[in-house]
Design a protein around this motif. Structure first.
Motif, PDB file in Angstrom:
ATOM      1  N   GLU A  34       0.809  -1.228   0.000  1.00 12.99           N
ATOM      2  CA  GLU A  34       0.000   0.000   0.000  1.00 12.99           C
ATOM      3  C   GLU A  34       0.836   1.270   0.000  1.00 12.99           C
ATOM      4  O   GLU A  34       0.475   2.252  -0.650  1.00 12.99           O
ATOM      5  N   GLN A  35       1.941   1.264   0.733  1.00  8.26           N
ATOM      6  CA  GLN A  35       2.737   2.493   0.866  1.00  8.26           C
ATOM      7  C   GLN A  35       3.899   2.555  -0.115  1.00  8.26           C
ATOM      8  O   GLN A  35       4.551   3.587  -0.225  1.00  8.26           O
ATOM      9  N   GLY A  36       4.155   1.448  -0.829  1.00  6.11           N
ATOM     10  CA  GLY A  36       5.236   1.418  -1.793  1.00  6.11           C
ATOM     11  C   GLY A  36       4.745   1.129  -3.208  1.00  6.11           C
ATOM     12  O   GLY A  36       4.911   1.939  -4.117  1.00  6.11           O
ATOM     13  N   MET A  37       4.123  -0.027  -3.390  1.00  7.28           N
ATOM     14  CA  MET A  37       3.726  -0.427  -4.742  1.00  7.28           C
ATOM     15  C   MET A  37       2.657   0.481  -5.325  1.00  7.28           C
ATOM     16  O   MET A  37       2.726   0.842  -6.511  1.00  7.28           O
ATOM     17  N   MET A  38       1.681   0.879  -4.543  1.00  2.00           N
ATOM     18  CA  MET A  38       0.600   1.717  -5.076  1.00  2.00           C
ATOM     19  C   MET A  38       1.117   3.089  -5.529  1.00  2.00           C
ATOM     20  O   MET A  38       0.829   3.510  -6.657  1.00  2.00           O
ATOM     21  N   PRO A  39       1.888   3.809  -4.701  1.00  3.05           N
ATOM     22  CA  PRO A  39       2.406   5.094  -5.186  1.00  3.05           C
ATOM     23  C   PRO A  39       3.373   4.929  -6.363  1.00  3.05           C
ATOM     24  O   PRO A  39       3.382   5.748  -7.285  1.00  3.05           O
ATOM     25  N   CYS A  40       4.164   3.871  -6.334  1.00  2.00           N
ATOM     26  CA  CYS A  40       5.094   3.619  -7.434  1.00  2.00           C
ATOM     27  C   CYS A  40       4.308   3.363  -8.725  1.00  2.00           C
ATOM     28  O   CYS A  40       4.705   3.814  -9.804  1.00  2.00           O
ATOM     29  N   SER A  41       3.195   2.666  -8.614  1.00  6.02           N
ATOM     30  CA  SER A  41       2.337   2.423  -9.771  1.00  6.02           C
ATOM     31  C   SER A  41       1.783   3.721 -10.332  1.00  6.02           C
ATOM     32  O   SER A  41       1.688   3.891 -11.551  1.00  6.02           O
ATOM     33  N   ASP A  42       1.399   4.636  -9.448  1.00  6.41           N
ATOM     34  CA  ASP A  42       0.913   5.944  -9.903  1.00  6.41           C
ATOM     35  C   ASP A  42       1.985   6.675 -10.705  1.00  6.41           C
ATOM     36  O   ASP A  42       1.704   7.267 -11.749  1.00  6.41           O
ATOM     37  N   ILE A  43       3.217   6.637 -10.210  1.00  8.37           N
ATOM     38  CA  ILE A  43       4.320   7.312 -10.913  1.00  8.37           C
ATOM     39  C   ILE A  43       4.527   6.661 -12.277  1.00  8.37           C
ATOM     40  O   ILE A  43       4.593   7.353 -13.306  1.00  8.37           O
ATOM     41  N   PHE A  44       4.618   5.352 -12.304  1.00  7.52           N
ATOM     42  CA  PHE A  44       4.872   4.625 -13.550  1.00  7.52           C
ATOM     43  C   PHE A  44       3.768   4.887 -14.576  1.00  7.52           C
ATOM     44  O   PHE A  44       4.035   5.267 -15.715  1.00  7.52           O
ATOM     45  N   ARG A  45       2.532   4.692 -14.164  1.00  8.02           N
ATOM     46  CA  ARG A  45       1.392   4.825 -15.066  1.00  8.02           C
ATOM     47  C   ARG A  45       1.254   6.244 -15.615  1.00  8.02           C
ATOM     48  O   ARG A  45       0.756   6.445 -16.721  1.00  8.02           O
ATOM     49  N   ASN A  46       1.720   7.222 -14.869  1.00  7.13           N
ATOM     50  CA  ASN A  46       1.531   8.612 -15.276  1.00  7.13           C
ATOM     51  C   ASN A  46       2.791   9.277 -15.822  1.00  7.13           C
ATOM     52  O   ASN A  46       2.814  10.489 -16.012  1.00  7.13           O
ATOM     53  N   THR A  47       3.834   8.482 -16.098  1.00  9.12           N
ATOM     54  CA  THR A  47       5.047   9.034 -16.708  1.00  9.12           C
ATOM     55  C   THR A  47       5.511   8.259 -17.935  1.00  9.12           C
ATOM     56  O   THR A  47       6.134   8.833 -18.816  1.00  9.12           O
ATOM     57  N   VAL A  48       5.229   6.983 -18.008  1.00 10.58           N
ATOM     58  CA  VAL A  48       5.711   6.143 -19.101  1.00 10.58           C
ATOM     59  C   VAL A  48       4.853   6.385 -20.348  1.00 10.58           C
ATOM     60  O   VAL A  48       3.627   6.308 -20.277  1.00 10.58           O
ATOM     61  N   PRO A  49       5.486   6.700 -21.483  1.00  8.45           N
ATOM     62  CA  PRO A  49       4.734   7.005 -22.704  1.00  8.45           C
ATOM     63  C   PRO A  49       3.746   5.908 -23.131  1.00  8.45           C
ATOM     64  O   PRO A  49       2.663   6.211 -23.637  1.00  8.45           O
ATOM     65  N   GLU A  50       4.094   4.644 -22.900  1.00  9.15           N
ATOM     66  CA  GLU A  50       3.195   3.551 -23.295  1.00  9.15           C
ATOM     67  C   GLU A  50       1.876   3.554 -22.522  1.00  9.15           C
ATOM     68  O   GLU A  50       0.923   2.893 -22.908  1.00  9.15           O
ATOM     69  N   PHE A  51       1.822   4.316 -21.440  1.00  8.77           N
ATOM     70  CA  PHE A  51       0.608   4.399 -20.629  1.00  8.77           C
ATOM     71  C   PHE A  51      -0.069   5.764 -20.776  1.00  8.77           C
ATOM     72  O   PHE A  51      -0.802   6.196 -19.898  1.00  8.77           O
ATOM     73  N   ALA A  52       0.154   6.423 -21.887  1.00 10.02           N
ATOM     74  CA  ALA A  52      -0.321   7.794 -22.096  1.00 10.02           C
ATOM     75  C   ALA A  52      -1.824   7.950 -21.877  1.00 10.02           C
ATOM     76  O   ALA A  52      -2.278   9.011 -21.462  1.00 10.02           O
ATOM     77  N   ASP A  53      -2.609   6.927 -22.138  1.00 13.67           N
ATOM     78  CA  ASP A  53      -4.070   7.023 -21.969  1.00 13.67           C
ATOM     79  C   ASP A  53      -4.585   6.215 -20.785  1.00 13.67           C
ATOM     80  O   ASP A  53      -5.748   5.852 -20.729  1.00 13.67           O
TER      81      ASP A  53
END
Length: 157
Positions: A34-53
Motif C-alpha cells: 500500500e505504501q510502496g507499490m501503489m504510489p510507485c504504480s501511480d508514478i509509472f502509469r503517469n510518466t511512461v509514454p506507453e501508458f499515455a491514456d
C-alpha cells in the motif's frame, strides 16, 4: 499463491513461523504494497509514454496522464523509503528474523521504483544495504533476467 506455497513447502516459512510472526509479516507486506507499490504504480502509469491514456488504474475509458498523481506518488515513496529504512536500522529482514513475503514485496517495490526512474536517495543506508543483500539472492537475480534481448534491471542484455 503465497499461502499455497507455504502449505506445500513449510520448511521455508515465507508467511511467518508462528501466529505473532505471521501477523507481523502480514502487516509489513501490506505496508510494502500500500505504501510502496501503489504510489510507485501511480508514478509509472503517469510518466511512461506507453501508458499515455491510462492515468488511473482500472479505467476502460482513455484518461490522460495526471501530473498530480506523479507528485503524490513521489511524496508517498519518500515516506515509504523513510519508514522502511528506519525499520531496517537494526535488522537483516523487514518483518521477521528470516526472509519472508514482506521482503519479496518490498524488493519488487524497489525494482519497480527503478523502472519508474525514481532512485532511492543515498541517505537511506539501511534500505540500500538491505536491497543489495536481497538482490544478490539467487532467486532475485534470476527474476531480473530477460529473455527478449532487452536490458534488464541490472543493465545487462
Amino acid at each position: 499463491i503465497c499461502r499455497y506455497l507455504e502449505s506445500e513447502f513449510p520448511n521455508n516459512p515465507l508467511m511467518g513461523k508462528n501466529p505473532v510472526d505471521a501477523a507481523t509479516v502480514d502487516m509489513w507486506e501490506r505496508r510494502a504494497w500500500e505504501q510502496g507499490m501503489m504510489p510507485c504504480s501511480d508514478i509509472f502509469r503517469n510518466t511512461v509514454p506507453e501508458f499515455a491514456d491510462r492515468g488511473l488504474a482500472g479505467r476502460h475509458v482513455p484518461l490522460p496522464q495526471i501530473d498530480a498523481l506523479v507528485e503524490r506518488g513521489k511524496t508517498n515513496m519518500g515516506l515509504f523509503f523513510t519508514k522502511f529504512d528506519q525499520r531496517l536500522s537494526d535488522r537483516e529482514f523487514i518483518a521477521s528474523d528470516c526472509y519472508t513475503v514482506a521482503d519479496i514485496t518490498a524488493l519488487t517495490v524497489m525494482d519497480f521504483s527503478a523502472m519508474s526512474v525514481l532512485e532511492v536517495p543515498g541517505e537511506y543506508k539501511n534500505l540500500h544495504r538491505w536491497y543489495t543483500q536481497m538482490s544478490n539472492r539467487p532467486s532475485a537475480y534470476a527474476s531480473k533476467l530477460r529473455t527478449d534481448g532487452k536490458p534488464n534491471l541490472l543493465g545487462e542484455s
